[in-house]
Write a protein that holds these residues in place. Sequence first.
Motif, PDB file in Angstrom:
ATOM      1  N   GLU A   1     -10.557  10.117   1.789  1.00  0.00           N
ATOM      2  CA  GLU A   1     -12.331  11.330   3.025  1.00  0.00           C
ATOM      3  C   GLU A   1     -13.044   9.783   2.883  1.00  0.00           C
ATOM      4  OE1 GLU A   1     -11.854  15.559  -0.313  1.00  0.00           O
ATOM      5  OE2 GLU A   1     -13.595  13.765  -0.053  1.00  0.00           O
ATOM      6  N   TYR A   2     -13.671   9.407   2.901  1.00  0.00           N
ATOM      7  CA  TYR A   2     -14.982   8.254   3.393  1.00  0.00           C
ATOM      8  C   TYR A   2     -14.431   7.064   4.140  1.00  0.00           C
ATOM      9  CZ  TYR A   2     -18.775   5.148   2.328  1.00  0.00           C
ATOM     10  OH  TYR A   2     -20.557   4.892   2.451  1.00  0.00           O
ATOM     11  N   ASP A   3     -13.511   6.582   4.234  1.00  0.00           N
ATOM     12  CA  ASP A   3     -12.002   5.880   5.137  1.00  0.00           C
ATOM     13  C   ASP A   3     -12.024   6.318   6.290  1.00  0.00           C
ATOM     14  OD1 ASP A   3     -12.110   3.345   3.189  1.00  0.00           O
ATOM     15  OD2 ASP A   3      -9.696   3.958   2.753  1.00  0.00           O
ATOM     16  N   GLN A   4     -12.264   7.906   6.099  1.00  0.00           N
ATOM     17  CA  GLN A   4     -12.250   8.397   7.260  1.00  0.00           C
ATOM     18  C   GLN A   4     -13.875   8.658   8.778  1.00  0.00           C
ATOM     19  OE1 GLN A   4     -10.195  12.672   7.071  1.00  0.00           O
ATOM     20  NE2 GLN A   4      -8.859  11.478   5.700  1.00  0.00           N
ATOM     21  N   LEU A   5     -14.696   8.543   7.806  1.00  0.00           N
ATOM     22  CA  LEU A   5     -15.971   7.945   8.329  1.00  0.00           C
ATOM     23  C   LEU A   5     -15.917   7.009   9.490  1.00  0.00           C
ATOM     24  CD1 LEU A   5     -17.821   9.804   5.304  1.00  0.00           C
ATOM     25  CD2 LEU A   5     -16.604  10.883   7.743  1.00  0.00           C
ATOM     26  N   GLU A   6     -16.150   6.631  10.219  1.00  0.00           N
ATOM     27  CA  GLU A   6     -15.947   5.451  11.358  1.00  0.00           C
ATOM     28  C   GLU A   6     -17.455   3.730  10.437  1.00  0.00           C
ATOM     29  OE1 GLU A   6     -15.642   6.472  14.570  1.00  0.00           O
ATOM     30  OE2 GLU A   6     -13.916   7.315  14.931  1.00  0.00           O
ATOM     31  N   ASP A   7     -18.557   5.350  10.447  1.00  0.00           N
ATOM     32  CA  ASP A   7     -19.113   4.248  10.220  1.00  0.00           C
ATOM     33  C   ASP A   7     -20.399   4.705   9.772  1.00  0.00           C
ATOM     34  OD1 ASP A   7     -20.638   6.119  12.018  1.00  0.00           O
ATOM     35  OD2 ASP A   7     -20.659   4.642  13.578  1.00  0.00           O
ATOM     36  N   LYS A   8     -21.501   3.610   9.522  1.00  0.00           N
ATOM     37  CA  LYS A   8     -22.607   4.011   8.285  1.00  0.00           C
ATOM     38  C   LYS A   8     -23.339   5.566   8.530  1.00  0.00           C
ATOM     39  CE  LYS A   8     -26.478   1.787   5.662  1.00  0.00           C
ATOM     40  NZ  LYS A   8     -27.659   0.980   5.751  1.00  0.00           N
ATOM     41  N   GLU A   9     -23.392   5.432   9.555  1.00  0.00           N
ATOM     42  CA  GLU A   9     -24.270   6.772  10.268  1.00  0.00           C
ATOM     43  C   GLU A   9     -23.497   8.231  10.129  1.00  0.00           C
ATOM     44  OE1 GLU A   9     -25.733   8.872  14.466  1.00  0.00           O
ATOM     45  OE2 GLU A   9     -25.334   7.168  14.346  1.00  0.00           O
ATOM     46  N   ALA A  10     -22.280   7.667   9.934  1.00  0.00           N
ATOM     47  CA  ALA A  10     -20.968   9.059   9.498  1.00  0.00           C
ATOM     48  C   ALA A  10     -21.208   8.770   7.911  1.00  0.00           C
ATOM     49  CB  ALA A  10     -20.011   8.215  10.548  1.00  0.00           C
ATOM     50  N   LYS A  11     -21.131   7.922   7.140  1.00  0.00           N
ATOM     51  CA  LYS A  11     -21.046   7.844   5.649  1.00  0.00           C
ATOM     52  C   LYS A  11     -22.200   8.687   5.382  1.00  0.00           C
ATOM     53  CE  LYS A  11     -17.718   4.242   6.252  1.00  0.00           C
ATOM     54  NZ  LYS A  11     -16.675   4.421   5.855  1.00  0.00           N
ATOM     55  N   GLN A  12     -22.984   8.080   5.715  1.00  0.00           N
ATOM     56  CA  GLN A  12     -24.573   8.248   4.854  1.00  0.00           C
ATOM     57  C   GLN A  12     -24.493  10.032   4.273  1.00  0.00           C
ATOM     58  OE1 GLN A  12     -27.448   7.364   7.760  1.00  0.00           O
ATOM     59  NE2 GLN A  12     -27.565   5.420   6.583  1.00  0.00           N
ATOM     60  N   PRO A  13     -24.032  11.334   5.281  1.00  0.00           N
ATOM     61  CA  PRO A  13     -23.933  12.434   4.698  1.00  0.00           C
ATOM     62  C   PRO A  13     -23.333  12.692   3.319  1.00  0.00           C
ATOM     63  CG  PRO A  13     -24.624  12.289   7.025  1.00  0.00           C
ATOM     64  CD  PRO A  13     -23.969  10.986   6.788  1.00  0.00           C
ATOM     65  N   TYR A  14     -21.764  11.942   3.655  1.00  0.00           N
ATOM     66  CA  TYR A  14     -20.781  11.505   2.686  1.00  0.00           C
ATOM     67  C   TYR A  14     -21.481  11.560   1.141  1.00  0.00           C
ATOM     68  CZ  TYR A  14     -16.415  11.631   0.209  1.00  0.00           C
ATOM     69  OH  TYR A  14     -15.750  11.888  -0.568  1.00  0.00           O
ATOM     70  N   TYR A  15     -21.960  10.017   1.317  1.00  0.00           N
ATOM     71  CA  TYR A  15     -22.850   9.295   0.569  1.00  0.00           C
ATOM     72  C   TYR A  15     -23.881   9.981  -0.179  1.00  0.00           C
ATOM     73  CZ  TYR A  15     -25.020   5.788  -2.229  1.00  0.00           C
ATOM     74  OH  TYR A  15     -25.796   5.166  -3.727  1.00  0.00           O
ATOM     75  N   TYR A  16     -24.789  10.918   0.343  1.00  0.00           N
ATOM     76  CA  TYR A  16     -25.759  11.701  -0.395  1.00  0.00           C
ATOM     77  C   TYR A  16     -25.530  12.887  -0.327  1.00  0.00           C
ATOM     78  CZ  TYR A  16     -29.052   7.262   1.370  1.00  0.00           C
ATOM     79  OH  TYR A  16     -29.206   6.643   2.348  1.00  0.00           O
ATOM     80  N   ALA A  17     -24.758  13.413  -0.554  1.00  0.00           N
ATOM     81  CA  ALA A  17     -24.027  15.197  -0.736  1.00  0.00           C
ATOM     82  C   ALA A  17     -23.438  14.772  -2.321  1.00  0.00           C
ATOM     83  CB  ALA A  17     -22.658  14.900   0.328  1.00  0.00           C
ATOM     84  N   LYS A  18     -22.633  13.259  -1.914  1.00  0.00           N
ATOM     85  CA  LYS A  18     -21.932  12.919  -3.004  1.00  0.00           C
ATOM     86  C   LYS A  18     -22.907  12.615  -4.218  1.00  0.00           C
ATOM     87  CE  LYS A  18     -17.684  13.627  -2.555  1.00  0.00           C
ATOM     88  NZ  LYS A  18     -18.534  14.890  -0.870  1.00  0.00           N
ATOM     89  N   ARG A  19     -23.990  12.188  -3.597  1.00  0.00           N
ATOM     90  CA  ARG A  19     -25.233  11.517  -4.935  1.00  0.00           C
ATOM     91  C   ARG A  19     -25.826  13.163  -5.912  1.00  0.00           C
ATOM     92  NH1 ARG A  19     -30.458   8.425  -3.042  1.00  0.00           N
ATOM     93  NH2 ARG A  19     -31.243   9.952  -2.371  1.00  0.00           N
ATOM     94  N   ASP A  20     -26.173  13.941  -4.677  1.00  0.00           N
ATOM     95  CA  ASP A  20     -26.363  15.201  -5.136  1.00  0.00           C
ATOM     96  C   ASP A  20     -25.717  15.631  -6.306  1.00  0.00           C
ATOM     97  OD1 ASP A  20     -29.070  15.011  -3.568  1.00  0.00           O
ATOM     98  OD2 ASP A  20     -28.217  15.574  -1.538  1.00  0.00           O
ATOM     99  N   GLU A  21     -24.231  15.768  -5.619  1.00  0.00           N
ATOM    100  CA  GLU A  21     -23.331  16.005  -7.018  1.00  0.00           C
ATOM    101  C   GLU A  21     -23.803  15.868  -8.068  1.00  0.00           C
ATOM    102  OE1 GLU A  21     -18.679  17.104  -7.352  1.00  0.00           O
ATOM    103  OE2 GLU A  21     -19.256  16.366  -5.676  1.00  0.00           O
ATOM    104  N   PHE A  22     -23.609  14.384  -7.864  1.00  0.00           N
ATOM    105  CA  PHE A  22     -23.591  13.436  -9.709  1.00  0.00           C
ATOM    106  C   PHE A  22     -25.084  13.847  -9.723  1.00  0.00           C
ATOM    107  CE2 PHE A  22     -25.107   9.976 -11.525  1.00  0.00           C
ATOM    108  CZ  PHE A  22     -24.075   9.840 -12.132  1.00  0.00           C
ATOM    109  N   ASN A  23     -26.013  14.531  -9.442  1.00  0.00           N
ATOM    110  CA  ASN A  23     -27.124  14.483  -9.816  1.00  0.00           C
ATOM    111  C   ASN A  23     -27.110  15.367 -10.744  1.00  0.00           C
ATOM    112  OD1 ASN A  23     -28.474  12.037  -9.783  1.00  0.00           O
ATOM    113  ND2 ASN A  23     -28.977  11.768  -7.768  1.00  0.00           N
ATOM    114  N   THR A  24     -26.559  16.582 -10.113  1.00  0.00           N
ATOM    115  CA  THR A  24     -26.142  17.508 -11.021  1.00  0.00           C
ATOM    116  C   THR A  24     -25.370  17.340 -12.434  1.00  0.00           C
ATOM    117  OG1 THR A  24     -24.255  18.245  -9.439  1.00  0.00           O
ATOM    118  CG2 THR A  24     -25.988  19.020  -8.545  1.00  0.00           C
TER     119      THR A  24
END
Length: 603
Positions: free
Chosen positions: A92-115
């Motif tokens: 899933e992460y590799d399909q995102l092209e750049d940091k801007e595209a990866k940021q929402p994915y990263y922070y979504a996973k961080r939120d999931e982790f924090n739950t």
Amino acid sequence: MAKPFIKWVGGKGQLIPEITERLPEYVKNGLPYIYVEPFSGSAALALHLLDSEHPPTAVILNDINTDLVNLYNVIKSYPHELLACLKVIQSEYDQLEDKEAKQPYYYAKRDEFNTREADDIRHAGLFIFLNRAGFNGLYRVNSKNKFNVPIGSYKKPNFVFEDTILQASKALANVEIYNQSYEDTLSHLEQSNKSELPAFFYFDPPYKPLSESSSFTSYSKDSFDDEDQEKLKSFCDLLDKKGYQWLLSNSDTTNLDAENTYFDTLYSNYKIERVKASRSINSKGSERGQINELLIRNYSNMDLFTKLNTFYQNEHFEKFINTLSLKGILQYDYFVNWAKVLNNIEPIEKELNLLNTAVGKDNIESVLFDIFESYPDTIKVIPFLLAIRDKSVDILIDKTNYVHKNFNFKQKYFLKSDIDSLVDFVMQSGLGELIKNKQIKSLPDYCTGVEVGLDSNGRKNRGGTQMEQLVESFVAIFCHEHNLSYLAQANAKKIKDTWNIDLHVDKSSRIIDFVIYNAKYNKLYFIECNFYNGGGSKLKSTATEYIEMSRFWKDQNVEFIWVTDGKGWIGTQNPLRDYFERHNLLINIDMLQNGYLEKIIII
């Protein structure tokens, strides 16, 4: 090879060589022990030991970080399920092209982790993802236990490191893993250690920050401040009293302020060493580099050697016996001291040649009388020819009435009656007949043979000297390599004159074979050495004497080391074992060759 599976601030991968060098000897030598790591972090040292040639008998890992401990347990029990989870995240992460595209994915996973509502495997996968994709590999939470590290700048981070996870899973298979306070590890150890094996603790607590900007100690929602550092020191004191060995790493507060000797003061009664380490994780690239870190321990090699757990006594004693030198230490000059023999012959050579004129004479008694009367100095040769050193002897001539006759070979004047008696003495001793019958053809040669025979009595002393020379060869090299000083054949006065150390001695004439002085610790080590080719009462008396000697010097903070060897101990093991079981130092030549001085003397 098992290695850490996460990035971790203060991870000890780079310090493993320094730490390994300072491990207790029973760890290095592959003897049974339990390894305890109360602040596991990346568990770099634990994984290194588990994958070593001689892994611990048992391992207890603990960390206060619940997320981290969950990751340990998942890798231990569900490595393949974790890898499957990580492969999905990687795709899933590799399909995102750049940091801007990866940021929402990263922070979504961080939120999931924090739950913290995901199952254990998913939560462990999220942990690795955030650890590898987050800024500089940091793990940091706020006071509400929320992971708050921002996204990093890695273009293609790898989350699926299959070999590392599978090797770690194999290594952790039989490891006890806890998520409690570091203090609880002691009760877990004492509950599981039914065999009373030695236990070695390695502490890698949150480091004391060197500055406000370097404070990354929030691995859990609770900080680790000076009060916690001091509480940890009290726990280390408790372990020390219980006889457990521990090694602790921490920051060196003198890196930025030479006057800030926080840990030097806090752990002043323990051994503190500074080693170089690189900051591999830092928010500022300019601040990544070589700095000092502290390694603090409650044991020295001497302590471990003298306080060997009862569990190891048989092994160590058997090692000593099995490595005794059965071939001896004879050198070419052991057999005869030719210089001494020739020096003894030279003063009487003229007189021997005069007496030699009597060889083969039938009228031997009259010839001897004439020689003694004309050359009285020849009389002094008689004891040499009979292998005696006395100036006079008393001969029992009447056994019934216990009557003696004295023969003096070095009186100033000899009457004819004295000479008659001396000729009679030579004949009665059997020497006269040997000379008469030419069974002795050359008195100078014969006397040389007698002196060689008498000199054999000196072999015992020469054997001792050769043992001393052998031991000194090791002592000299050891002291040179470690900048220590030593004395040979030293008494209390010599020690006082050399190092200004006052010692109370049991005997004013007491001479110590070797004395090593470590100025850094103001410590003296006394070494006595001997070699026994044969048995006898001397071996027992020596062992008994050294037991008392060791106690005597121990009371003056002097360590006593006994270096002994020889096949004589094979049949006289009881007094040797008695000495050993009193926890005194006992080594042989093989142990010297294998670096035991470095193992038992504090450097």
